[in-house]
Motif scaffolding. Sequence first.
Motif, PDB file in Angstrom:
ATOM      1  N   PRO A 244       0.823  -1.207   0.000  1.00 23.49           N
ATOM      2  CA  PRO A 244       0.000   0.000   0.000  1.00 23.49           C
ATOM      3  C   PRO A 244       0.859   1.261   0.000  1.00 23.49           C
ATOM      4  O   PRO A 244       1.799   1.392   0.790  1.00 23.49           O
ATOM      5  CB  PRO A 244      -0.806  -0.116   1.305  1.00 23.49           C
ATOM      6  CG  PRO A 244      -0.818  -1.580   1.613  1.00 23.49           C
ATOM      7  CD  PRO A 244       0.510  -2.089   1.140  1.00 23.49           C
ATOM      8  N   GLY A 245       0.576   2.170  -0.919  1.00 25.45           N
ATOM      9  CA  GLY A 245       1.304   3.422  -0.989  1.00 25.45           C
ATOM     10  C   GLY A 245       2.667   3.331  -1.639  1.00 25.45           C
ATOM     11  O   GLY A 245       3.437   4.290  -1.609  1.00 25.45           O
ATOM     12  N   SER A 246       2.981   2.198  -2.265  1.00 25.58           N
ATOM     13  CA  SER A 246       4.333   1.975  -2.776  1.00 25.58           C
ATOM     14  C   SER A 246       4.640   2.746  -4.058  1.00 25.58           C
ATOM     15  O   SER A 246       5.814   2.899  -4.419  1.00 25.58           O
ATOM     16  CB  SER A 246       4.569   0.478  -3.024  1.00 25.58           C
ATOM     17  OG  SER A 246       3.624  -0.039  -3.941  1.00 25.58           O
ATOM     18  N   THR A 247       3.616   3.255  -4.744  1.00 22.08           N
ATOM     19  CA  THR A 247       3.843   3.885  -6.048  1.00 22.08           C
ATOM     20  C   THR A 247       4.786   5.080  -5.962  1.00 22.08           C
ATOM     21  O   THR A 247       5.643   5.276  -6.836  1.00 22.08           O
ATOM     22  CB  THR A 247       2.510   4.324  -6.679  1.00 22.08           C
ATOM     23  OG1 THR A 247       1.619   3.204  -6.728  1.00 22.08           O
ATOM     24  CG2 THR A 247       2.719   4.842  -8.092  1.00 22.08           C
ATOM     25  N   SER A 248       4.662   5.882  -4.922  1.00 25.06           N
ATOM     26  CA  SER A 248       5.440   7.131  -4.838  1.00 25.06           C
ATOM     27  C   SER A 248       6.941   6.879  -4.806  1.00 25.06           C
ATOM     28  O   SER A 248       7.724   7.678  -5.325  1.00 25.06           O
ATOM     29  CB  SER A 248       5.018   7.935  -3.603  1.00 25.06           C
ATOM     30  OG  SER A 248       5.228   7.184  -2.425  1.00 25.06           O
ATOM     31  N   THR A 249       7.353   5.775  -4.221  1.00 22.94           N
ATOM     32  CA  THR A 249       8.790   5.457  -4.192  1.00 22.94           C
ATOM     33  C   THR A 249       9.180   4.468  -5.281  1.00 22.94           C
ATOM     34  O   THR A 249      10.285   4.531  -5.825  1.00 22.94           O
ATOM     35  CB  THR A 249       9.186   4.880  -2.822  1.00 22.94           C
ATOM     36  OG1 THR A 249       8.375   3.731  -2.528  1.00 22.94           O
ATOM     37  CG2 THR A 249       9.026   5.928  -1.733  1.00 22.94           C
ATOM     38  N   ALA A 250       8.275   3.545  -5.627  1.00 19.34           N
ATOM     39  CA  ALA A 250       8.604   2.496  -6.593  1.00 19.34           C
ATOM     40  C   ALA A 250       8.726   3.042  -8.007  1.00 19.34           C
ATOM     41  O   ALA A 250       9.616   2.618  -8.762  1.00 19.34           O
ATOM     42  CB  ALA A 250       7.545   1.400  -6.553  1.00 19.34           C
ATOM     43  N   LEU A 251       7.858   3.973  -8.390  1.00 20.97           N
ATOM     44  CA  LEU A 251       7.889   4.463  -9.765  1.00 20.97           C
ATOM     45  C   LEU A 251       9.207   5.166 -10.096  1.00 20.97           C
ATOM     46  O   LEU A 251       9.831   4.844 -11.121  1.00 20.97           O
ATOM     47  CB  LEU A 251       6.686   5.374 -10.022  1.00 20.97           C
ATOM     48  CG  LEU A 251       6.508   5.881 -11.460  1.00 20.97           C
ATOM     49  CD1 LEU A 251       6.535   4.747 -12.474  1.00 20.97           C
ATOM     50  CD2 LEU A 251       5.204   6.680 -11.576  1.00 20.97           C
TER      51      LEU A 251
END
Length: 385
Positions: free
Chosen positions: A27-34
């Motif tokens: 959950p919420g991983s997009t901001s760092t993963a992208l």
Amino acid sequence: MSGQSTSTELNGFYAWTHTLEGLYYGPGSTSTALPKLLDTLGASKALVVTGNSLYQKTDVVKKVEGILRDQNRYAATFHDIGEHSPISGIRAGAEAFKKSGADIIVSVGGGSPIDASKAIIYFLHEELGGEFRRQIAIPTTLSAAEYSIGAGYTDDAGEKTAVSSPYLAPAGIILDAELTLATPERLWLSTGIRALDHAVETLYRPFVVPPLKLLCYGAIVDLFKYLPKSREDPNDIHARQKLQVAAWMSLWPVRLEKYSPLGLSHALGHRLGATYGIPHGFTSCLTLAPTVKLKAKVASEEDKEWLAGALRQLGHPSTGSLDGDVVELSELIKGLVGNLGLKTSLDQYKVPRKDLPIIAERALGGRDEIHSAVVSFLEELYSSP
């Protein structure tokens, strides 16, 4: 029923897909993963590819655009991808990619934008040559299109067709349950049945190694457990994240030595979906249970064993026979579809009865020995829910 397996799958081959460089989940991983994936792939500008509903009715795409803008890596957004990925949208998406100056696609949404992005990459390669362009997929449904090397789309004649290459599978995947909260309930749950369809049909899919089938058992158990929980509480992030991982396990990325289609349920779904406008999640709701029931009559002993093993993984006792266990698994799938409020019928989608023989013929690819049986179970799918 004997407890001794007669499986002959003692020789084989396994390799990871050609393209996947990383999968982040949480959950919420997009901001760092992208940003990490863009760095890994050496990408400078991204074209966001998505569907119009997700773009217009939610803030999901805006969040992804914001992350890209913060990184100075946003090129443009193309949001004209329709259900079943019509070829017109794919052509327009390829032009948008060229005009935007992008060097990578970030797809956001369900199977349609992810498959459309694969097709865009395929046609760009056909036109421009060089290395295949790459895709980072951020799925918001459970359709699992991000794990395959094929791209299904609808051609100018309205027929479902596909392109395939080992280099079309996404190079990066982000499973962020927070971005699925805006997904309509019936879309979310029905694509969960699509993931179940992947897992079940992988149990009898040719050239799949036993460890992947064991992953499918895990997917089946979690889909049966967490789909009802997600319906009970649509805001349950834990259940949603577990379901995203289950969809991953249902169609684990793999490089096969030979082409290996999933099975009859998927083949029927492709024929029904594009021609009659039935979403793929709902084609699985219609076809998976009766396909499994048919397997009790026509499958090999080995395939029946793998299906019966799913029944045991779900904690259900054996009926005392292999065929009986396969039929019982079919009944459990049918019950899950009903309990999720997803029961539907062919008449609801206005599928003409006269079309059933040709639907079966195209799905079977000439396997005449079970044609009448398939037509018969399609006939049974006309009773109103």
